[in-house]
Design a protein around this motif. Structure first.
Motif, PDB file in Angstrom:
ATOM      1  N   GLU A 261      -5.955 -42.817 -10.106  1.00 42.14           N
ATOM      2  CA  GLU A 261      -5.826 -41.491 -10.712  1.00 42.14           C
ATOM      3  C   GLU A 261      -4.440 -40.910 -10.470  1.00 42.14           C
ATOM      4  OE1 GLU A 261      -8.946 -38.685  -9.953  1.00 42.14           O
ATOM      5  OE2 GLU A 261     -10.452 -40.267  -9.735  1.00 42.14           O
ATOM      6  N   PRO A 262      -3.428 -41.417 -11.185  1.00 36.61           N
ATOM      7  CA  PRO A 262      -2.113 -40.780 -11.083  1.00 36.61           C
ATOM      8  C   PRO A 262      -2.178 -39.376 -11.683  1.00 36.61           C
ATOM      9  CG  PRO A 262      -2.129 -42.394 -12.860  1.00 36.61           C
ATOM     10  CD  PRO A 262      -3.444 -42.529 -12.145  1.00 36.61           C
ATOM     11  N   VAL A 263      -1.193 -38.576 -11.392  1.00 41.99           N
ATOM     12  CA  VAL A 263      -1.147 -37.219 -11.961  1.00 41.99           C
ATOM     13  C   VAL A 263      -0.739 -37.280 -13.422  1.00 41.99           C
ATOM     14  CG1 VAL A 263      -0.019 -34.967 -11.808  1.00 41.99           C
ATOM     15  CG2 VAL A 263      -0.658 -36.192  -9.714  1.00 41.99           C
ATOM     16  N   VAL A 264       0.225 -38.165 -13.737  1.00 44.92           N
ATOM     17  CA  VAL A 264       0.732 -38.292 -15.097  1.00 44.92           C
ATOM     18  C   VAL A 264       1.356 -39.681 -15.258  1.00 44.92           C
ATOM     19  CG1 VAL A 264       2.951 -37.230 -14.473  1.00 44.92           C
ATOM     20  CG2 VAL A 264       2.221 -37.221 -16.868  1.00 44.92           C
ATOM     21  N   CYS A 265       1.293 -40.206 -16.475  1.00 47.81           N
ATOM     22  CA  CYS A 265       1.881 -41.518 -16.782  1.00 47.81           C
ATOM     23  C   CYS A 265       2.940 -41.376 -17.858  1.00 47.81           C
ATOM     24  CB  CYS A 265       0.810 -42.485 -17.283  1.00 47.81           C
ATOM     25  SG  CYS A 265      -0.422 -42.929 -16.063  1.00 47.81           S
ATOM     26  N   GLY A 266       3.926 -42.277 -17.839  1.00 50.04           N
ATOM     27  CA  GLY A 266       4.980 -42.266 -18.844  1.00 50.04           C
ATOM     28  C   GLY A 266       5.345 -43.674 -19.279  1.00 50.04           C
ATOM     29  N   PHE A 293      -2.339 -46.532 -18.524  1.00 53.76           N
ATOM     30  CA  PHE A 293      -3.044 -45.320 -18.933  1.00 53.76           C
ATOM     31  C   PHE A 293      -4.398 -45.251 -18.229  1.00 53.76           C
ATOM     32  CE2 PHE A 293      -0.880 -45.153 -23.395  1.00 53.76           C
ATOM     33  CZ  PHE A 293       0.309 -44.792 -22.789  1.00 53.76           C
ATOM     34  N   LYS A 294      -4.806 -44.048 -17.857  1.00 54.09           N
ATOM     35  CA  LYS A 294      -6.088 -43.833 -17.195  1.00 54.09           C
ATOM     36  C   LYS A 294      -6.830 -42.680 -17.873  1.00 54.09           C
ATOM     37  CE  LYS A 294      -5.059 -46.721 -13.769  1.00 54.09           C
ATOM     38  NZ  LYS A 294      -3.716 -47.100 -14.192  1.00 54.09           N
ATOM     39  N   LYS A 295      -8.138 -42.786 -17.878  1.00 51.42           N
ATOM     40  CA  LYS A 295      -8.968 -41.742 -18.470  1.00 51.42           C
ATOM     41  C   LYS A 295      -8.744 -40.421 -17.732  1.00 51.42           C
ATOM     42  CE  LYS A 295     -13.578 -40.851 -20.174  1.00 51.42           C
ATOM     43  NZ  LYS A 295     -14.637 -41.513 -20.895  1.00 51.42           N
ATOM     44  N   GLY A 296      -8.503 -39.364 -18.495  1.00 55.38           N
ATOM     45  CA  GLY A 296      -8.304 -38.051 -17.912  1.00 55.38           C
ATOM     46  C   GLY A 296      -6.900 -37.770 -17.416  1.00 55.38           C
ATOM     47  N   VAL A 297      -5.990 -38.745 -17.566  1.00 52.24           N
ATOM     48  CA  VAL A 297      -4.622 -38.581 -17.079  1.00 52.24           C
ATOM     49  C   VAL A 297      -3.671 -38.425 -18.275  1.00 52.24           C
ATOM     50  CG1 VAL A 297      -2.723 -39.655 -15.802  1.00 52.24           C
ATOM     51  CG2 VAL A 297      -5.086 -39.925 -15.004  1.00 52.24           C
ATOM     52  N   PRO A 298      -2.929 -37.312 -18.345  1.00 54.12           N
ATOM     53  CA  PRO A 298      -2.008 -37.126 -19.475  1.00 54.12           C
ATOM     54  C   PRO A 298      -0.944 -38.210 -19.516  1.00 54.12           C
ATOM     55  CG  PRO A 298      -1.623 -35.477 -17.763  1.00 54.12           C
ATOM     56  CD  PRO A 298      -2.878 -36.198 -17.391  1.00 54.12           C
ATOM     57  N   ALA A 299      -0.542 -38.582 -20.739  1.00 55.63           N
ATOM     58  CA  ALA A 299       0.447 -39.649 -20.922  1.00 55.63           C
ATOM     59  C   ALA A 299       1.524 -39.200 -21.888  1.00 55.63           C
ATOM     60  CB  ALA A 299      -0.240 -40.914 -21.429  1.00 55.63           C
ATOM     61  N   TYR A 300       2.748 -39.635 -21.601  1.00 55.14           N
ATOM     62  CA  TYR A 300       3.897 -39.312 -22.444  1.00 55.14           C
ATOM     63  C   TYR A 300       4.662 -40.596 -22.754  1.00 55.14           C
ATOM     64  CZ  TYR A 300       3.126 -34.450 -21.040  1.00 55.14           C
ATOM     65  OH  TYR A 300       2.581 -33.212 -20.838  1.00 55.14           O
ATOM     66  N   GLU A 318      -8.729 -45.082 -27.061  1.00 53.64           N
ATOM     67  CA  GLU A 318      -9.856 -45.729 -26.385  1.00 53.64           C
ATOM     68  C   GLU A 318     -10.245 -44.979 -25.116  1.00 53.64           C
ATOM     69  OE1 GLU A 318      -8.577 -49.671 -25.626  1.00 53.64           O
ATOM     70  OE2 GLU A 318      -8.559 -50.279 -27.744  1.00 53.64           O
ATOM     71  N   LEU A 319      -9.258 -44.422 -24.438  1.00 53.94           N
ATOM     72  CA  LEU A 319      -9.505 -43.714 -23.182  1.00 53.94           C
ATOM     73  C   LEU A 319      -9.793 -42.233 -23.394  1.00 53.94           C
ATOM     74  CD1 LEU A 319      -6.663 -45.339 -21.049  1.00 53.94           C
ATOM     75  CD2 LEU A 319      -9.117 -45.737 -20.785  1.00 53.94           C
ATOM     76  N   GLY A 320      -9.622 -41.763 -24.647  1.00 54.14           N
ATOM     77  CA  GLY A 320      -9.863 -40.356 -24.936  1.00 54.14           C
ATOM     78  C   GLY A 320      -8.808 -39.428 -24.376  1.00 54.14           C
TER      79      GLY A 320
END
Length: 592
Positions: A261-266, A293-300, A318-320
């Motif tokens: 569960e990272p805070v954010v992914c890029g 990418f993780k479910k519930g984790v914002p991605a940029y 797929e992860l919503g």
């Protein structure tokens, strides 16, 4: 074709090098503990021995590239190095221990070819076991992680993001790869490489615990997985507020991807690299990168080619989760201050970094420190972080202190270092070198005096790993340079000084002639010459006028220095690219 360097007597074989035999070194058995690697020789002594032996084995007159007089300069330099080393012969126990640790790390490097299909997720389940052995489950779960993957610019993006959050007053941990000169570069605390003392402490803690619990069924982790685990230990023990993790390779099966569960992914800019592992299309490569990418984790993501973007969006769907595309920064966002990392492409990386840092601040409840919007200038802490960020080997300009000195004020030799090693980054590198060498204003003030003559020679110093296709690299470099009005006067091809599987600070070129193989460098030269012939519409050309192969990097540098000193009216501008390992090697040599 022509290659240059030093070889011993006897019959000459094209592409074969003879180095002096290894010098025996003495080790004290009283200091050894079971399993300890023997201490390695002191770096200046290695350089001294190599230089002294090389100068004794100069080419015969018919093959000599530089005059015999250079031998005396080699000898003088070697003697000076030996004299300097003599003052520090009594190496501290810490230095010996550090070399031992590097030897232990080297022992974890697998000899298996990285393209082997078994390397994709090979024994992935063992990572969880290693984490349990090291008691890192809870510390990793508590860590406030920013996770970044990509082909180009992920290290720069992480560096910008770390610098922003540090300027905002947070304690930062930054894990990047590869290192250029010292493995400790991979672990930065508050913007500084981890100290040797702390590195040794945490290394032995992890090493001893793993050694106790591993066996034939659960072997020691391979090199990158070990240092990723070491990073988690360091950052948790040092209680950083934020841990920034740069993916080593791909994403889905990368050791950094144990963070649930990272805070954010890029995702930084994507392109063709490591195709032997990640896939042959941009879609396949993007799919591997999107594995973080993780479910519930914002991605940029930075702007991507359409094929890559489709793959990234599919995984996000797929992860919503929402995947937001971040535009590059504009100069007005920085109140017209310069970015700390050079090159127009860095505005793309900086834009992604701003989004990652802003989201992290928001998720941690620091909304007051975020930018108000995407159009106004950034807060002062953001601007300070972006303008002071630093990362070696990316668009870095290094004047040669031995040539550009008070003793030789009119001579000029400047190295332009960029670790580009993909087709897209080759184009970016060529544009940067073309632009920065066109205008004197773009050259740092320390070099202004040597740039005033207006006469210059543009030289390429190149090597790349054999897993990469030079026909996907060199054409992009040459074509982009030509389009920007830059023509190389000469290309030099060299082997890396250090080996890919060596970590010790004392590593040097192999001693035995059969260990030296210049066939790859000669192949690179052939590709370059064919490209030049096509570019000029020629059927044949004398390669000795347009390219040279040197059998070692130190010899290439000495050759450049000699020419710069003998031609003080000309500025020698050398672009070094193709491999971050080559960049690290040249930084070691220039900073000695």
């Amino acid at each position: 074709m022509r290659y240059c360097g030093v070889r011993g007597g006897g019959a000459h074989h094209a592409g074969t090098t003879t180095y002096p035999p290894p010098t025996p070194t003495c080790t004290s058995s009283s200091r050894a503990r079971p399993g300890r690697a023997p201490p390695m020789p002191h770096p200046p002594l290695v350089a001294a021995r190599l230089c002294l032996c090389l100068c004794r084995r100069l080419l015969p007159p018919s093959r000599r590239l530089f005059p015999r007089a250079m031998a005396s300069s080699f000898t003088t330099a070697a003697a000076a190095a030996a004299q300097q080393a003599a003052g520090g012969v009594a190496a501290t126990a810490t230095a010996e221990e550090y070399e031992e640790v590097l030897g232990r790390l080297s022992s974890l490097i697998s000899q298996k070819v990285r393209a082997h299909t078994g390397n994709r997720g090979n024994q992935w389940e063992l990572l969880e076991r290693y984490i349990q052995i090291l008691e890192l489950e809870e510390p990793i779960a508590r860590m406030k992680v920013i996770h970044v993957a990509g082909t180009k610019g992920k290290g720069s993006t992480c560096t910008f993001t770390e610098s922003i959050l540090r300027s905002c007053g947070f304690r930062t941990g930054l894990f990047t790869s590869p290192h250029l000169m010292d493995v400790r570069e991979r672990f930065r605390l508050d913007g500084v490489d981890i100290s040797e003392e702390k590195f040794l402490k945490y290394f032995w803690w992890c090493w001893n615990k793993l050694q106790e619990k591993t066996d034939d069924d659960i072997p020691m982790p391979p090199y990158f997985r070990f240092i990723a685990l070491l990073a988690f230990k360091i950052f948790s023990a040092e209680q950083v507020d934020v841990a920034l993790l740069e993916v080593g390779l791909g994403g889905k099966f990368d050791a950094t991807n144990v963070v649930k569960e990272p805070v954010v992914c890029g995702i930084s800019s994507l392109g063709y690299d490591h195709m032997e592992i990640l896939g042959n299309t941009l879609g396949e490569i993007a799919g591997e990168k999107a594995g973080i990418f993780k479910k519930g984790v914002p991605a940029y993501t930075a702007p991507q080619p359409e094929e890559a973007m489709v793959s990234l969006k599919e995984r996000a769907s797929e992860l919503g989760i929402s995947l937001q595309v971040v535009d590059p920064l504009k100069p007005h966002h920085l109140k017209d201050q310069q970015l700390g990392l050079q090159g127009e492409h860095q505005y793309t990386n900086a834009g992604l970094a701003v989004a990652l840092a802003s989201t992290w601040l928001e998720k941690q409840g620091h909304v007051d420190r975020m930018p108000l919007n995407r159009t106004d200038p950034l807060p002062d802490e953001f601007i300070k972080g972006l303008s002071t960020a630093s990362l070696q080997g990316r668009a870095q300009i290094v004047p040669d202190s031995q040539v550009n000195s008070e003793e030789e004020p009119n001579s000029s030799l400047v190295f332009y270092l960029d670790g580009a090693h993909s087709p897209e980054s080759m184009e970016i590198c060529a544009r940067w070198f073309s632009n920065v060498t066109k205008e004197d204003k773009r050259v740092p003030s320390s070099m202004e005096q040597s740039q005033t003559s207006g006469k210059s020679r543009k030289i390429l110093l190149f090597n790349c790993m054999s897993v990469r296709d030079p026909m996907r690299l060199l054409p992009h470099l040459l074509d982009t340079s030509t389009q920007n009005g830059l023509h190389f006067d000469l290309a030099l091809f060299v082997p890396n000084q250090s080996q890919y599987n060596k970590l010790g600070s004392n590593t040097s070129a192999p001693a035995e002639p059969e260990e030296i193989d210049l066939s790859w460098q000669l192949s690179l030269q052939t590709v370059w010459e064919k490209l030049l012939q096509g570019d000029k519409g020629l059927n044949s050309t004398d390669s000795s006028e347009t390219s040279l192969v040197f059998e070692s990097l130190p010899l290439a540098i000495e050759w450049l220095r000699k020419n710069a000193r003998e031609d003080p009216s000309t500025s020698y501008q050398v672009l070094v690219t193709g491999s971050l390992h080559l960049i690290g090697d040249i930084l070691r040599l220039l900073k000695k």
